[in-house]
Design an enzyme around this catalytic site. Structure first.
Site, PDB file in Angstrom:
ATOM      1  N   GLU A 109      18.705  -0.495  -1.901  1.00 14.78           N
ATOM      2  CA  GLU A 109      18.523  -1.085  -3.233  1.00 14.78           C
ATOM      3  C   GLU A 109      18.928  -0.078  -4.309  1.00 14.78           C
ATOM      4  O   GLU A 109      18.184   0.855  -4.618  1.00 14.78           O
ATOM      5  CB  GLU A 109      17.056  -1.485  -3.423  1.00 14.78           C
ATOM      6  CG  GLU A 109      16.556  -2.514  -2.413  1.00 14.78           C
ATOM      7  CD  GLU A 109      16.898  -3.941  -2.825  1.00 14.78           C
ATOM      8  OE1 GLU A 109      17.578  -4.093  -3.852  1.00 14.78           O
ATOM      9  OE2 GLU A 109      16.480  -4.862  -2.130  1.00 14.78           O
ATOM     10  N   ARG A 112       0.856  -1.193   0.000  1.00 14.57           N
ATOM     11  CA  ARG A 112       0.000   0.000   0.000  1.00 14.57           C
ATOM     12  C   ARG A 112       0.888   1.237   0.000  1.00 14.57           C
ATOM     13  O   ARG A 112       2.052   1.187   0.429  1.00 14.57           O
ATOM     14  CB  ARG A 112      -0.921   0.013   1.212  1.00 14.57           C
ATOM     15  CG  ARG A 112      -0.233   0.264   2.530  1.00 14.57           C
ATOM     16  CD  ARG A 112      -1.227   0.192   3.684  1.00 14.57           C
ATOM     17  NE  ARG A 112      -0.679   0.727   4.909  1.00 14.57           N
ATOM     18  CZ  ARG A 112      -1.221   0.561   6.107  1.00 14.57           C
ATOM     19  NH1 ARG A 112      -2.318  -0.163   6.227  1.00 14.57           N
ATOM     20  NH2 ARG A 112      -0.670   1.104   7.184  1.00 14.57           N
ATOM     21  N   ARG A 172      16.404   2.979  -3.654  1.00 13.78           N
ATOM     22  CA  ARG A 172      15.324   2.595  -2.751  1.00 13.78           C
ATOM     23  C   ARG A 172      15.937   2.222  -1.411  1.00 13.78           C
ATOM     24  O   ARG A 172      16.900   1.463  -1.365  1.00 13.78           O
ATOM     25  CB  ARG A 172      14.532   1.413  -3.309  1.00 13.78           C
ATOM     26  CG  ARG A 172      13.191   1.217  -2.594  1.00 13.78           C
ATOM     27  CD  ARG A 172      12.426   0.039  -3.154  1.00 13.78           C
ATOM     28  NE  ARG A 172      12.728  -1.180  -2.431  1.00 13.78           N
ATOM     29  CZ  ARG A 172      12.542  -2.412  -2.913  1.00 13.78           C
ATOM     30  NH1 ARG A 172      12.081  -2.577  -4.147  1.00 13.78           N
ATOM     31  NH2 ARG A 172      12.821  -3.465  -2.186  1.00 13.78           N
TER      32      ARG A 172
END
Length: 295
Positions: free
Chosen positions: A266, A220, A249
């Site tokens: 990441e 979400r 990320r």
């Protein structure tokens, strides 16, 4: 000098092309074309590809690289020598091995406590709490599993399997907050915060390390807290050489003190979760085209 119409390669894997698993890839390719560039989707290991014919090669869903790390790094070096690779080869090389977590910790970035067990090391495992074993080079929870103290024998067999395949293992405490607060991923593009998502726990008790897992359950959108943003920015600032990252990320969880800690950084092929943040698609496309035109 870049062409009047920049040529951009979006790099994926043969498996993703066959399955369509990267749902963002066709949307991003279309958006890049709409922003004035020529976008081509190619597997990173496509034989005979002339990577120097592109102004920018953007690593996207090369999610098979962890099985072939040496080949992938050799490709990144070749590609980076021929054109602009995002992110750069030296960043890719640093980030494919999660021993970078030790470097982040040494730089003062709050990270999840991490130990490393290389082939030949004794199976020194926690005796009084849950823990996680996973490889230093892995993605999608491959070869990852969660253990309780009474699971010692199963955990040792897991380590033996990894070591037999030449893998170094990470041992981390199981972060209990994941079961309630989940894990948050903060995305950055062009040096700026883009958006964030929250996902649920991946590793269920008793799930074997070689079982198939859902890598991003209960996704979400998420609005990060100031503390989360601050930790993410500290992590990115600690990347060696302070490189210019086109994308990044930062995956965060809450420690026992309730403060955010880095689970992973990441910088190679992170899922951008654009399907949860459609408003980010043109932002990403325009940043990619700018990066190609700046070559």
């Amino acid at each position: 000098m870049a062409r009047s119409t920049p040529r951009i390669a979006l790099v994926t894997s043969q498996e993703v092309l066959a399955t369509g698993y990267d749902r963002d890839l066709p949307v991003l390719a279309d958006a890049i074309r709409g922003a004035g560039a020529d976008a081509v989707v190619l597997p990173w290991d496509e034989p005979g590809t002339e990577w120097g014919g592109f102004d920018l090669v953007l690593i996207r869903s090369t999610w098979d690289y962890t099985w072939r790390v040496g080949e992938f790094l050799a490709w990144a070096d070749r590609c980076g020598a021929a054109t602009t690779l995002a992110n750069p080869p030296r960043v890719v090389r640093w980030n494919v091995d999660k021993r970078y977590l030790g470097e982040l910790a040494a730089a003062g970035v709050p990270v999840v406590d991490t130990r490393y067990l290389a082939p030949g090391d004794p199976a020194d495992l926690p005796a009084g709490s849950e823990y996680v074993i996973k490889p230093t080079s892995g993605a999608g929870s491959r070869y990852a599993a969660r253990y309780a103290p009474e699971d010692h024998d199963r955990a040792v067999r897991h380590l033996e399997r990894m070591h037999a395949e030449g893998m170094t293992a990470i041992v981390q405490p199981y972060v209990r907050s994941i079961d309630t607060a989940g894990e948050r991923a903060l995305l950055f593009f062009g040096g700026r915060f883009l958006h964030a998502i929250r996902k649920g726990a991946v590793l269920a008790p008793g799930t074997a390390f070689d079982d198939q897992k859902v890598p991003h359950p209960n996704l979400r959108p998420w609005r990060p807290t100031p503390a989360e943003l601050a930790v993410a920015e500290r992590a990115l600032a600690a990347v060696p050489g302070t490189p210019e990252l086109l994308y990044a990320r930062v995956d965060l969880v809450d420690g026992d003190d309730g403060e955010p800690r880095v689970m992973e950084l990441e910088l190679v092929e992170p899922n951008l979760f654009l399907f949860l943040h459609e408003e980010s698609v043109p932002v990403v496309a325009e940043a990619v085209v700018r990066a190609a035109a700046a070559r």
